[in-house]
Design a protein around this motif. Structure first.
Motif, PDB file in Angstrom:
ATOM      1  N   VAL A  90      -6.307  66.040 195.126  1.00 39.15           N
ATOM      2  CA  VAL A  90      -5.441  67.103 194.637  1.00 39.15           C
ATOM      3  C   VAL A  90      -5.740  67.388 193.168  1.00 39.15           C
ATOM      4  O   VAL A  90      -6.378  66.586 192.476  1.00 39.15           O
ATOM      5  N   SER A  91      -5.265  68.510 192.686  1.00 40.65           N
ATOM      6  CA  SER A  91      -5.431  68.867 191.277  1.00 40.65           C
ATOM      7  C   SER A  91      -4.685  67.870 190.394  1.00 40.65           C
ATOM      8  O   SER A  91      -3.798  67.133 190.851  1.00 40.65           O
ATOM      9  N   ALA A  92      -5.018  67.851 189.122  1.00 40.31           N
ATOM     10  CA  ALA A  92      -4.365  66.943 188.166  1.00 40.31           C
ATOM     11  C   ALA A  92      -2.862  67.208 188.108  1.00 40.31           C
ATOM     12  O   ALA A  92      -2.063  66.263 188.057  1.00 40.31           O
ATOM     13  N   ALA A  93      -2.452  68.466 188.121  1.00 44.68           N
ATOM     14  CA  ALA A  93      -1.024  68.791 188.063  1.00 44.68           C
ATOM     15  C   ALA A  93      -0.295  68.288 189.308  1.00 44.68           C
ATOM     16  O   ALA A  93       0.834  67.785 189.222  1.00 44.68           O
ATOM     17  N   THR A  94      -0.931  68.403 190.473  1.00 44.45           N
ATOM     18  CA  THR A  94      -0.319  67.907 191.708  1.00 44.45           C
ATOM     19  C   THR A  94      -0.234  66.383 191.685  1.00 44.45           C
ATOM     20  O   THR A  94       0.782  65.808 192.093  1.00 44.45           O
ATOM     21  N   LYS A  95      -1.268  65.736 191.195  1.00 39.64           N
ATOM     22  CA  LYS A  95      -1.245  64.269 191.100  1.00 39.64           C
ATOM     23  C   LYS A  95      -0.133  63.826 190.162  1.00 39.64           C
ATOM     24  O   LYS A  95       0.590  62.861 190.457  1.00 39.64           O
ATOM     25  N   LEU A  96       0.037  64.512 189.038  1.00 35.76           N
ATOM     26  CA  LEU A  96       1.115  64.155 188.104  1.00 35.76           C
ATOM     27  C   LEU A  96       2.476  64.350 188.769  1.00 35.76           C
ATOM     28  O   LEU A  96       3.366  63.496 188.627  1.00 35.76           O
ATOM     29  N   TYR A  97       2.645  65.432 189.507  1.00 35.36           N
ATOM     30  CA  TYR A  97       3.890  65.653 190.247  1.00 35.36           C
ATOM     31  C   TYR A  97       4.153  64.488 191.201  1.00 35.36           C
ATOM     32  O   TYR A  97       5.265  63.954 191.257  1.00 35.36           O
ATOM     33  N   LEU A  98       3.140  64.048 191.926  1.00 32.66           N
ATOM     34  CA  LEU A  98       3.308  62.904 192.825  1.00 32.66           C
ATOM     35  C   LEU A  98       3.594  61.620 192.053  1.00 32.66           C
ATOM     36  O   LEU A  98       4.357  60.763 192.518  1.00 32.66           O
ATOM     37  N   ASP A  99       2.994  61.460 190.874  1.00 36.79           N
ATOM     38  CA  ASP A  99       3.301  60.292 190.033  1.00 36.79           C
ATOM     39  C   ASP A  99       4.782  60.260 189.660  1.00 36.79           C
ATOM     40  O   ASP A  99       5.378  59.186 189.541  1.00 36.79           O
ATOM     41  N   TYR A 100       5.376  61.435 189.482  1.00 36.92           N
ATOM     42  CA  TYR A 100       6.804  61.492 189.156  1.00 36.92           C
ATOM     43  C   TYR A 100       7.664  60.997 190.312  1.00 36.92           C
ATOM     44  O   TYR A 100       8.794  60.569 190.105  1.00 36.92           O
ATOM     45  N   TRP A 101       7.143  61.028 191.527  1.00 38.23           N
ATOM     46  CA  TRP A 101       7.916  60.498 192.650  1.00 38.23           C
ATOM     47  C   TRP A 101       8.238  59.024 192.425  1.00 38.23           C
ATOM     48  O   TRP A 101       9.319  58.561 192.795  1.00 38.23           O
TER      49      TRP A 101
END
Length: 187
Positions: A90-101
């Motif tokens: 996934v894109s970096a922004a999507t990965k960061l969003y998932l990291d927030y989970w």
């Protein structure tokens, strides 16, 4: 006749757009697919480029874009991660969003893991080169994420599209998009 809860319950789709710029092939593919949503389903569109998450949370409680994304994540029945393929994931922004989970899982009074259980997780991805096998790391990560949280992995809509207009020239991709959310969907 008494209506059952299942027959009156509508679904709510949250489309999380992970492209660094709007209007790309992945977003176009997701929008084609959304045209086939069930008539009683709602859909919200959130762009991670318009709701940027800081690399580190700004405070102890979600606020600003983080709060908007948390609320949309928890309030939906179906999460659609629309991310272009970047380095086989996934894109970096999507990965960061998932990291927030992970952060949200640790917040008191949010009950993130419990509230994610039973939700549906979908992926929409356009990729520029290679073939569908290049998306296996992306789909594997999302499937495992769904499994870990007790979500239902509903699969990935994939299309090869490098330049603007490539999707319109691919009737097979558009046909897959048209029926992607049609029940029953079995990955």
């Amino acid at each position: 006749m008494t209506a059952t809860l299942e027959s009156v319950r509508s679904r709510s789709f949250a489309f999380i757009l992970g492209s660094p710029h709007g209007g790309g092939n992945t977003e176009a593919l997701a929008r084609y697919a959304a045209e086939g949503l069930p008539s009683d389903a709602g859909a919200g569109w959130l762009s991670l480029s318009e709701l940027p998450l800081p690399a580190r949370p700004a405070g102890p409680l979600p606020q600003g874009p983080e709060k908007v994304l948390l609320d949309a994540t928890l309030d939906s029945t179906d999460l659609v991660l629309a991310s272009p393929l970047h380095w086989y994931s996934v894109s970096a922004a999507t990965k960061l969003y998932l990291d927030y989970w992970a952060r949200w899982s640790g917040l008191p009074d949010v009950a993130f893991r419990e509230r994610m259980r039973g939700k549906n997780l979908w992926a929409v991805t356009a990729y520029a080169r290679g073939d569908d096998t290049d998306t296996e790391p992306l789909t594997g990560m999302l499937r495992r994420t769904a499994d870990y949280l007790g979500m239902h992995w509903r699969g990935a809509l994939l299309a090869r599209a490098h330049r603007e207009g490539d999707l319109e020239a691919d009737p097979a991709a558009l046909a897959r998009a048209a029926t992607f959310f049609a029940p029953p969907h079995h990955p």
